[in-house]
Design a protein around this motif. Structure first.
Motif, PDB file in Angstrom:
ATOM      1  N   ASP A   1      17.652   7.186 -11.264  1.00  0.00           N
ATOM      2  CA  ASP A   1      17.592   6.712 -12.645  1.00  0.00           C
ATOM      3  C   ASP A   1      16.335   5.896 -12.947  1.00  0.00           C
ATOM      4  N   ALA A   2      15.357   5.891 -12.055  1.00  0.00           N
ATOM      5  CA  ALA A   2      14.182   5.042 -12.254  1.00  0.00           C
ATOM      6  C   ALA A   2      12.900   5.842 -12.429  1.00  0.00           C
ATOM      7  N   GLY A   3      12.995   7.157 -12.683  1.00  0.00           N
ATOM      8  CA  GLY A   3      11.796   7.966 -12.876  1.00  0.00           C
ATOM      9  C   GLY A   3      10.944   8.105 -11.641  1.00  0.00           C
ATOM     10  N   LEU A   4      11.560   8.071 -10.477  1.00  0.00           N
ATOM     11  CA  LEU A   4      10.826   8.161  -9.214  1.00  0.00           C
ATOM     12  C   LEU A   4      10.659   9.608  -8.793  1.00  0.00           C
ATOM     13  N   PRO A   5       9.587   9.932  -8.063  1.00  0.00           N
ATOM     14  CA  PRO A   5       9.471  11.287  -7.497  1.00  0.00           C
ATOM     15  C   PRO A   5      10.543  11.517  -6.445  1.00  0.00           C
TER      16      PRO A   5
ATOM     17  N   LEU B   1       0.817  -1.212   0.000  1.00  0.00           N
ATOM     18  CA  LEU B   1       0.000   0.000   0.000  1.00  0.00           C
ATOM     19  C   LEU B   1       0.851   1.262   0.000  1.00  0.00           C
ATOM     20  N   LEU B   2       2.154   1.116  -0.241  1.00  0.00           N
ATOM     21  CA  LEU B   2       3.038   2.261  -0.399  1.00  0.00           C
ATOM     22  C   LEU B   2       3.204   2.574  -1.884  1.00  0.00           C
TER      23      LEU B   2
ATOM     24  N   ARG C   1      12.365  -5.367   6.342  1.00  0.00           N
ATOM     25  CA  ARG C   1      13.148  -6.245   5.479  1.00  0.00           C
ATOM     26  C   ARG C   1      14.299  -6.866   6.273  1.00  0.00           C
ATOM     27  N   PHE C   2      14.848  -6.108   7.192  1.00  0.00           N
ATOM     28  CA  PHE C   2      15.889  -6.655   8.064  1.00  0.00           C
ATOM     29  C   PHE C   2      15.332  -7.822   8.868  1.00  0.00           C
ATOM     30  N   ALA C   3      14.169  -7.622   9.473  1.00  0.00           N
ATOM     31  CA  ALA C   3      13.581  -8.683  10.292  1.00  0.00           C
ATOM     32  C   ALA C   3      13.299  -9.921   9.458  1.00  0.00           C
ATOM     33  N   GLY C   4      12.707  -9.736   8.282  1.00  0.00           N
ATOM     34  CA  GLY C   4      12.355 -10.889   7.460  1.00  0.00           C
ATOM     35  C   GLY C   4      13.565 -11.658   6.967  1.00  0.00           C
ATOM     36  N   ASP C   5      14.573 -10.940   6.461  1.00  0.00           N
ATOM     37  CA  ASP C   5      15.737 -11.625   5.883  1.00  0.00           C
ATOM     38  C   ASP C   5      16.604 -12.282   6.945  1.00  0.00           C
ATOM     39  N   MET C   6      16.870 -11.579   8.031  1.00  0.00           N
ATOM     40  CA  MET C   6      17.755 -12.139   9.053  1.00  0.00           C
ATOM     41  C   MET C   6      17.097 -13.308   9.778  1.00  0.00           C
ATOM     42  N   THR C   7      15.785 -13.230  10.005  1.00  0.00           N
ATOM     43  CA  THR C   7      15.097 -14.339  10.667  1.00  0.00           C
ATOM     44  C   THR C   7      15.050 -15.559   9.761  1.00  0.00           C
ATOM     45  N   ALA C   8      14.800 -15.331   8.466  1.00  0.00           N
ATOM     46  CA  ALA C   8      14.777 -16.463   7.535  1.00  0.00           C
ATOM     47  C   ALA C   8      16.144 -17.110   7.428  1.00  0.00           C
TER      48      ALA C   8
ATOM     49  N   THR D   1       8.631  -0.651  -3.124  1.00  0.00           N
ATOM     50  CA  THR D   1      10.003  -1.030  -3.472  1.00  0.00           C
ATOM     51  C   THR D   1      11.028  -0.046  -2.920  1.00  0.00           C
ATOM     52  N   ARG D   2      10.615   1.213  -2.722  1.00  0.00           N
ATOM     53  CA  ARG D   2      11.535   2.213  -2.174  1.00  0.00           C
ATOM     54  C   ARG D   2      11.113   2.669  -0.786  1.00  0.00           C
ATOM     55  N   GLY D   3      10.198   1.928  -0.182  1.00  0.00           N
ATOM     56  CA  GLY D   3       9.810   2.251   1.174  1.00  0.00           C
ATOM     57  C   GLY D   3       8.859   3.427   1.256  1.00  0.00           C
TER      58      GLY D   3
END
Length: 948
Positions: free
Chosen positions: A694-698, A637-638, A658-665, A643-645
């Motif tokens: 370089d990705a056309g982001l605001p 919902l972001l 993402r830290f919690a998910g990756d390190m716990t896994a 992808t950019r938080g």
């Protein structure tokens, strides 16, 4: 001739959101030897976001002083009692036939003098003069009364309409028809409702809009802002009693009628408020509480929309309020209860002001049940309702310097993000310790009894969970947890106050003050998404915003539940004002906003690339100086699917799930193919925080942030034990060996979990290892009090990790991604490369280690074993002239799990590691013999694209 200053405030000192200023010094006034025929502006300015204007005049009988403090502008007016009539208000109305009705209201100590004058258009209506067809009302616009002491001579009641008709006298000198009323002060506040009646034609002449003219007596129409309650003036009688004029204002676009309900609560002679225990039967509605205040006086004022409404703001200024510390108020709203349009109006309920800075449960007095215009069908007489308290105007708190200026000199509060170590604390759970006296368990003041443990943990900031007023029921949280959700956004929860509901704000400030004195910053967890307010009147859920205007304050979320409509401008202002209120009155250092994805959606739930609310908070000069952390529960919902938080503009920090998910896994389940993601988390989650133009982001998404803008937590916000989360993912422990070596009760000393020192439980090893990963990674480590502070062993362990991180901050937490340091990645075996792709079939290929060193011969080596079996890894060579000292081994029993005096490991040999454990080696000067036998080894540096 000199004059006393008279103060007019265009945005007067307000009850919320700026809070109240206390213990302030009067500004010395310099006499001015000039005179003016009318007041003259001599100064304008801005104080805590509120404009003010000072005027001087020679004909003002009052003496006033202006107090200028950190939390806003305080106006104090003193006047002596006088029998002279003092002009209060003038009104001019235009009738539907073109006549003009002019009303003057004057007052003295005992009565109000109301003079009604009519300038009649003779061309439009001939014949005898008009009569005044009138009545007085207070609680209901439809119920007119005619007090005997008010009725002018020659008046007669009209039985067909219930109105009183009074003759108007011709004033030839002024060319006006005149009628006068004398209204005793004891009857105020009330309103005079009237129309013109012509007896010769039996015709009525009313206003252009509405059914009748309305004249407030003992009150004024009021001002549309600021929302909530605000003091306009105060006057002190010769007896010393102070009376106040207070403006009340609330937003409701769809209400057809609004009433102000005032309830005075019982207060003892010593100023205390007796507590009345209240029942909380099974299935009790939202307002059930364990203690409440007893109401003893009740007054209700119905607001005429013609007089008391500006745009969508309903407002009234009530005069002559005394002893406001015992005064509470609420609103009653009436309108269409259209479920399809979000309407939930039910005038039977007293509703909480959204801007209430103090919320107290009040058992309504018997007079309310006897005289209220409508009673709710789903409430008991002994069940309290939530009311907004005016006690905030009178409560003083001396911070004694232990507060944070929003801007200004260096010191506490300007601590950089790189220096933060956050401990999350739930007041209820944290204070259930045996060291807390029983009467303070579950209370704010109980936190003070455990303050030494917070300091010992090495935390530099404390995150207080859910201190805003919440309902008694818990809402589902992440991972099957339960959490409190707010009901009043600006008010501290009185359930946590030792001294009763009226002391909640003072006790919370005591806790914040003590933490500041101990060098701890204080962050508050707030939510602007889900609330405790229910939507069905049958559930007794109409407590505030839902009943005032549910169609504006709420919208339906994707799961069908009602959530705050932060995309609406009115709710956006409420959110900003709430943050300012907590920051200015409670001197907090920052906020963690959970379910922050709701802040980036518009009024219809569409996700915005440049959400105005998040941007406004980021650019507010009073808020951007604080630490702002967005905690997102649904990244989809972001903007750009997360992808950019969270959109940040270089200001917002983020709860790095993402830290919690990756390190716990990786550490908890030994998932393959995770090493690149693990390296990204250890090096500061560059996928979230580094710039990407370089990705056309605001701009709010493309701009970069420092690594410390990520809070590295092992679970979602909420003071829940990490061990509970890990126990759900850990595989079962292997059965005891045939030799029976592990059977039988342990003997000798034990770990914090009660196990023998030689057999640290796997769950405790994994808990320590995840905590170690937080402290060794770039970003801000954040842990929960329930995970650490309840165990002496873990408390000591985390305290040493914090000390180690601080001593090696230049190596472990540099300010920038490009800060100079030499980072090398290591596999388990000396000649092998890290398996970034996750395709290797070699044993122990899922092991990862890294070493960091600088040009000053400082170095640290960290390695993790995600396997359920012990293994040995090769150590890199230490810097020249140094040896490795083992300072952390999460698989070792205390005190060997963390000690700065660990064993020195010479050479570049094999390092044993327990299952799911982590080891830290620190470079220290080596003995001459050790230095000679430790030639430096070749570094293995991972490609940047894989490690970030």
């Amino acid at each position: 001739m000199s004059f006393q200053p008279n103060v007019s405030v265009s945005a007067s000192h307000r009850l919320s959101p700026a809070g109240t200023s206390f213990a302030l010094k009067d500004i010395p006034w310099r006499p001015m030897r000039q005179s003016w025929s009318s007041p003259k502006t001599i100064s304008t300015g801005l104080c805590a976001g509120h404009a003010y204007k000072l005027t001087w005049g020679s004909n003002e009988p009052q003496k006033r002083s202006l107090r200028h403090g950190r939390n806003g502008l305080v106006v104090r007016a003193q006047a002596t009692a006088s029998s002279e009539q003092v002009p209060l208000m003038k009104q001019r109305f235009l009738t539907s036939e073109g006549s003009q009705v002019m009303v003057d209201v004057q007052s003295n100590v005992n009565s109000y003098a109301v003079t009604v004058r009519v300038l009649r258009d003779n061309a439009a209506r001939q014949g005898a003069g008009p009569m005044l067809h009138w009545g007085m009302y207070r609680a209901s616009l439809d119920k007119w009364h005619h007090p005997n002491e008010v009725i002018p001579q020659g008046s007669a009641s009209d039985p067909s309409t219930g109105g009183m008709r009074s003759p108007m006298m011709w004033d030839g000198g002024a060319g006006l028809w005149v009628c006068r009323f004398e209204v005793p002060t004891k009857l105020a506040p009330l309103s005079l409702a009237m129309v013109l009646f012509y007896p010769d034609s039996q015709m009525y002449e009313g206003p252009v809009r509405g059914t009748h003219f309305s004249v407030p007596i003992g009150m004024r129409p009021g001002e549309p802002g600021p929302p909530g309650a605000s003091i306009i003036t105060s006057s002190k009688a010769a007896s010393g009693e102070v009376s106040y004029s207070i403006n009340f204002s609330v937003f409701s676009r769809h209400a057809k009628g609004i009433s102000l309900v005032l309830v005075r609560v019982q207060q003892d002679a010593d100023g205390s408020f007796p507590i009345r225990p209240t029942p909380a039967p099974p299935g009790s509605p939202l307002t059930a509480a364990t203690s409440a205040l007893q109401g003893r006086g009740y007054l209700e004022v119905a607001l005429d929309p013609v007089v008391h409404k500006t745009g969508d703001m309903w407002h009234v200024c009530v005069e002559g309020l005394k002893s406001i510390s015992s005064m509470t108020y609420g609103w009653r709203a009436e309108g269409e209860a259209s479920w399809a349009d979000g309407g939930r109006f039910d005038p039977a309920y007293v509703l909480l002001d959204p801007y209430a800075p103090r919320t107290v449960p009040v058992v309504l007095p018997e007079g309310y049940w006897n005289t209220a215009p409508r009673l709710p069908p789903y409430i008991r007489m002994d069940q309290p309702v939530l009311m907004s308290s005016l006690a905030a105007f009178t409560q003083n708190f001396d911070w004694q310097g232990a507060h944070l200026p929003l801007t200004g000199s260096a010191g506490r509060g300007n601590r950089s993000l790189e220096q933060l170590v956050v401990c999350e604390v739930d007041v209820v759970a944290f204070t259930q310790d045996s060291s807390v006296p029983s009467e303070r368990r579950g209370k704010y003041l109980g936190v003070l009894d455990r303050l030494p443990a917070l300091v010992e943990s090495g935390a530099t900031a404390v995150l207080l969970d859910s201190v805003a007023y919440s309902g008694p029921t818990l809402s589902p949280g992440p991972g099957g947890t339960q959490r409190r959700t707010p009901l009043s956004l600006m008010a501290p929860d009185p359930k946590f106050a030792v001294g009763g509901p009226m002391t909640a704000a003072q006790e919370l400030k005591q806790v914040i003050q003590a933490m500041h004195r101990a060098g701890l910053e204080v962050l508050l967890q707030l939510e602007f998404c889900v609330t405790s307010e229910l939507s069905d009147p049958a559930d007794a859920g109409l407590q505030g915003m839902m009943g005032i205007d549910g169609a504006v304050y709420y919208r339906r979320g994707g799961n069908g539940k009602q959530i705050l409509n932060t995309g609406h401008p009115v709710v956006r202002k409420l959110v900003v004002d709430t943050l300012l209120h907590w920051a200015q009155e409670y001197c907090v250092d920052g906020f963690v906003l959970i379910n922050a994805e709701n802040l980036v959606q518009d009024a219809f739930g569409s996700v915005l690339d440049n959400p105005p609310l998040a941007e406004e908070i980021a650019h507010d000069p009073r808020l951007k100086a604080l630490k702002l952390v967005a905690a997102v529960s649904e990244p989809a919902l972001l903007p750009r699917s997360g992808t950019r938080g969270f959109p940040h503009w270089g200001v917002w920090a983020e709860w790095n799930m993402r830290f919690a998910g990756d390190m716990t896994a990786y550490l908890g389940t030994n998932r393959l193919g995770m090493l690149s993601a693990v390296a990204t988390r250890i090096t500061g989650s560059a996928d979230l925080f580094s710039p990407r133009w370089d990705a056309g982001l605001p701009g709010g998404l493309a701009a970069g942030r420092r690594p410390a803008f990520g809070l590295n937590a092992n679970q979602a916000p909420g003071d829940n034990p990490l061990q509970r989360t890990l126990s759900a993912i850990m595989p079962p422990s292997p059965p005891p060996s045939a030799s029976g070596a592990s059977m039988g009760p342990p003997s000798g000393p034990t770990t914090s979990s009660g196990a023998s020192p030689s057999t640290v439980p796997p769950l405790e090893i994994l808990t320590r290892t995840l905590l170690l990963a937080q402290f060794m990674s770039m970003g801000v480590p954040s842990f929960t009090a329930s995970s650490v502070l309840g165990s002496p062993g873990l408390l000591r362990f985390v305290g040493l990790l914090a000390a180690l991180r601080e001593s090696c901050r230049d190596l472990l937490s540099p300010p920038l991604y490009e800060s100079p340091r030499e980072l090398t990645w290591h596999a388990a075996m000396p000649a092998s490369e890290v398996d970034w792709a996750g395709t290797s079939t070699s044993p122990n290929s899922n092991v990862i280690g890294f070493s960091v060193r600088n040009n000053r011969n400082r170095a640290i080596f960290v390695v993790f074993n995600p396997y359920p079996d012990p293994l040995a890894v090769s150590m890199p060579a230490p810097p020249e002239g140094c040896a490795w000292r083992r300072v952390v081994d999460t698989g070792a029993p205390p005190p060997g799990d963390a000690t700065l005096e660990g064993a020195v490991v010479s050479g570049a040999g094999q390092l044993p590691i327990k299952p799911r454990a982590g080891v830290v080696l620190l470079a220290v000067p080596a003995p001459r013999s050790a230095a000679a036998s430790s030639p430096p080894g070749p570094p293995r540096v991972a490609p940047v694209s894989q490690a970030s």
